[in-house]
Design an enzyme around this catalytic site. Structure first.
Site, mmCIF file in Angstrom:
data_model
loop_
_atom_site.group_PDB
_atom_site.id
_atom_site.type_symbol
_atom_site.label_atom_id
_atom_site.label_comp_id
_atom_site.label_asym_id
_atom_site.label_seq_id
_atom_site.Cartn_x
_atom_site.Cartn_y
_atom_site.Cartn_z
ATOM 1 N N LYS A 1 61.120 49.859 4.343
ATOM 2 C CA LYS A 1 62.214 50.570 4.991
ATOM 3 C C LYS A 1 62.725 51.694 4.096
ATOM 4 O O LYS A 1 62.591 52.866 4.399
ATOM 5 C CB LYS A 1 63.303 49.591 5.383
ATOM 6 C CG LYS A 1 62.776 48.611 6.449
ATOM 7 C CD LYS A 1 63.688 47.463 6.731
ATOM 8 C CE LYS A 1 62.999 46.443 7.646
ATOM 9 N NZ LYS A 1 62.723 46.938 9.005
ATOM 10 N N TRP B 1 68.327 39.414 12.016
ATOM 11 C CA TRP B 1 67.605 39.016 10.807
ATOM 12 C C TRP B 1 68.173 37.768 10.171
ATOM 13 O O TRP B 1 67.436 36.841 9.828
ATOM 14 C CB TRP B 1 67.549 40.183 9.811
ATOM 15 C CG TRP B 1 66.538 41.157 10.283
ATOM 16 C CD1 TRP B 1 66.772 42.288 11.017
ATOM 17 C CD2 TRP B 1 65.118 41.028 10.171
ATOM 18 N NE1 TRP B 1 65.575 42.872 11.348
ATOM 19 C CE2 TRP B 1 64.556 42.140 10.843
ATOM 20 C CE3 TRP B 1 64.273 40.099 9.572
ATOM 21 C CZ2 TRP B 1 63.172 42.328 10.928
ATOM 22 C CZ3 TRP B 1 62.905 40.295 9.652
ATOM 23 C CH2 TRP B 1 62.367 41.393 10.320
ATOM 24 N N ASP C 1 69.582 39.421 1.565
ATOM 25 C CA ASP C 1 68.458 40.170 2.124
ATOM 26 C C ASP C 1 68.924 41.618 2.276
ATOM 27 O O ASP C 1 69.677 41.943 3.194
ATOM 28 C CB ASP C 1 68.070 39.570 3.477
ATOM 29 C CG ASP C 1 67.010 40.408 4.197
ATOM 30 O OD1 ASP C 1 66.583 41.451 3.661
ATOM 31 O OD2 ASP C 1 66.625 40.006 5.317
#
Lengths: 367, 367
Positions: B202, B104, B178
């Site tokens: 999530k 990511w 993040d």
């Protein structure tokens, strides 16, 4: 008119959904088709969600007879997002012509100007956005990357009854259509379209889903500053799965597509839209001046009907009485005031009948 | 362990939701609190949705003890969208440092490079993303607009146990975090943060909602090419209503916030996350080599636990047996293979207990 417990919801969006769709979604909330998962809980890459996604896309393609050379993208960001995403993908930094027919296309013009040389090719602002400028009067620039129009203006209630034939007007620019607020209420002549987009929250389903139809030959020209997640080419290459898509919104949209197919498809939706809107416009034109709709007859929207009480001091009483009569969200957009009845696909004819009866009764009590 | 009909869903996202939340949403699908409308059908500007929105924001602020100088924005586009939206808003076209700890943050680095001079200040790629580079080794550039890190890498299963104190490292750059895949599973030290963002799909709720926490002094510096709908300043000024927000996603997130509060808040979520993940890691470290997790002990994620069978030829049988045992979506990300158990807030301890029992049984049958 059958007995009914739910009120009629005239919201301009997010808006009323078919009761059948909501019941289906509620019933499947914890377990979709025996998978042991609700749709909101599924990996977007699992076979269950892929089936939901592919069925939704296939049904949408069938409903609107979308030709194979168009890709259908399921994206995020809504119409205001697309106002930037379209020029980032299609303008090549060149010329963008815009037909200004109301608040939405005016915003599109402003945002396009941040990425391209954007210009109003026509505007009906002088009429207070109550007419549509005749295509013969449009000033189309040679070499424009595209021409943008909003085929139904949600706030001002004007709607194109046909899409313009740009080739016949001497232009080779692709036509970009913001059809957010009337998609699925009428057919689309794809031979005249390069790209069409629609926020789902008006005539399809939940807010947060934007559907983009793009002709393949227009892909591949995004500006370098276009975010990868909003690059149509990337989104198309990844089957709308570059980013995690708004899965639940796609699911609800898919249920709506199935519902519309069962009801008889877009032709039947159009027949009902004409029936509903004619009933309301007929009364607005023939009520002795208590209410009026200011839009020219050939420009009137079948989806969004703004109307005004001659005596605005009755507005609050009108809205309060409407709520009591089970007629919700009739208040007009703050920029124009008055009332607005949005008559999307999910609105039954009985809703408009009840509204007109309420309006008549209100005249009797306050006229 | 109580009787249970729903399977345990280990998806990395979209992911399992609390059953209580799904039941509430199903019950309210056609009529929210007597309003006569489902939440999906409400105007985002009506008093009903405003109440839903404000309650969600207030509860989220309480759950994470978000200080008043941070604005909370409800946006669209997910983490991959934010990879562009953050540099468009904060980079000023200058220097952006990124700590690369997995797939990511590597993507974030690539996307930031399209808007700024972006550079990896540290990387654990040489370790196969199984460690975390020590802050003392980070090469922070003077005058950087911000430092980006991903505090939990969903694919590689590495998690920062504390956020770095950039001031103590001699940097005045704001920290951008993040925290998509572990938000609400632990507290956040806001004194070390300039901006944090999280895709909701999530640990919070439905895909298509992104939550951004931004310190007010960082607003006001968007690049001219930043789409208006993604300009934090515009979004903040409009209370996340410049664009129609993903209303149903916000509603579900709000139900999750209320659920977490009732369960005891983030401290209780953290206690459970430690309990769940320790149970699984303990078995992964002590099963005689049939399974293994490759991540260094101090870098292991409590949320996403990748693991590998020593003999990969058993993978298909492992997954098929797991499905039969009611253990869903355990397949690892395609880029790393093997298995992955995502243990988000909604996963009961019983889910991990059942998983470990299944893993033991699988060894007995295939070991």
């Amino acid at each position: 008119m059958t007995a009914r417990t739910r009120p009629f919801n005239f919201s301009a969006g997010p808006a009323m959904l078919p009761e059948e769709v909501l019941r289906e979604a509620a019933a499947e909330m914890l377990d979709w088709h025996g998978s042991g998962m609700g749709v909101m809980e599924m990996s977007h890459r699992g076979r269950e969600f892929i089936e939901i996604y592919e069925t939704a896309e296939r049904n949408l393609r069938a409903l609107l007879a979308v030709p194979p050379e168009f890709r259908i993208l399921f994206m995020q960001g809504g119409g205001l997002g697309e106002n930037a995403i379209v020029p980032m993908n299609l303008s090549r930094g060149g010329l963008v012509d815009v037909i200004v027919t109301g608040a939405w296309s005016k915003k599109s013009l402003g945002e396009a100007g941040r990425y391209a040389n954007a210009c109003a090719a026509a505007s009906n602002e002088a009429s207070g956005f109550t007419t549509l400028p005749a295509p013969a009067s449009w000033e189309l620039r040679e070499g424009a990357s595209y021409l943008h129009l909003c085929s139904n203006e949600t706030i001002h209630g004007v709607e194109f009854q046909t899409l313009p034939d740009l080739a016949a007007l001497g232009s080779s620019a692709p036509l970009v259509v913001d059809c957010s607020s009337h998609v699925l209420s009428r057919s689309i002549d794809w031979s005249r379209v390069g790209l069409a987009f629609a926020g789902a929250q008006k005539n399809i389903g939940p807010a947060g889903l934007t559907i983009v139809f793009v002709r393949e030959d227009l892909l591949g020209h995004a500006l370098p500053i276009c975010p990868t997640a909003f690059d149509y080419t990337v989104v198309a290459e990844h089957g709308s799965m570059f980013n995690t898509p708004p899965t639940y919104g796609i699911y609800i949209a898919g249920l709506v597509f199935q519902h519309v197919l069962r009801q008889g498809g877009v032709a039947e939706m159009e027949r009902r839209a004409i029936e509903r809107s004619q009933l309301l416009y007929r009364y607005l034109d023939d009520n002795g001046g208590f209410y009026r709709n200011p839009v020219a007859a050939d420009a009137r929207s079948r989806m969004n009907v703004p109307f005004f009480l001659a005596d605005a001091s009755h507005n609050e009483a009108f809205l309060a009485g409407a709520r009591e009569a089970g007629l919700l969200q009739l208040k007009g957009h703050k920029s124009v005031g008055g009332m607005r009845a949005s008559l999307y696909n999910a609105m039954p004819l009985a809703g408009v009948q009840t509204l007109v009866e309420y309006m008549k009764d209100f005249v009797r009590r306050h006229g």
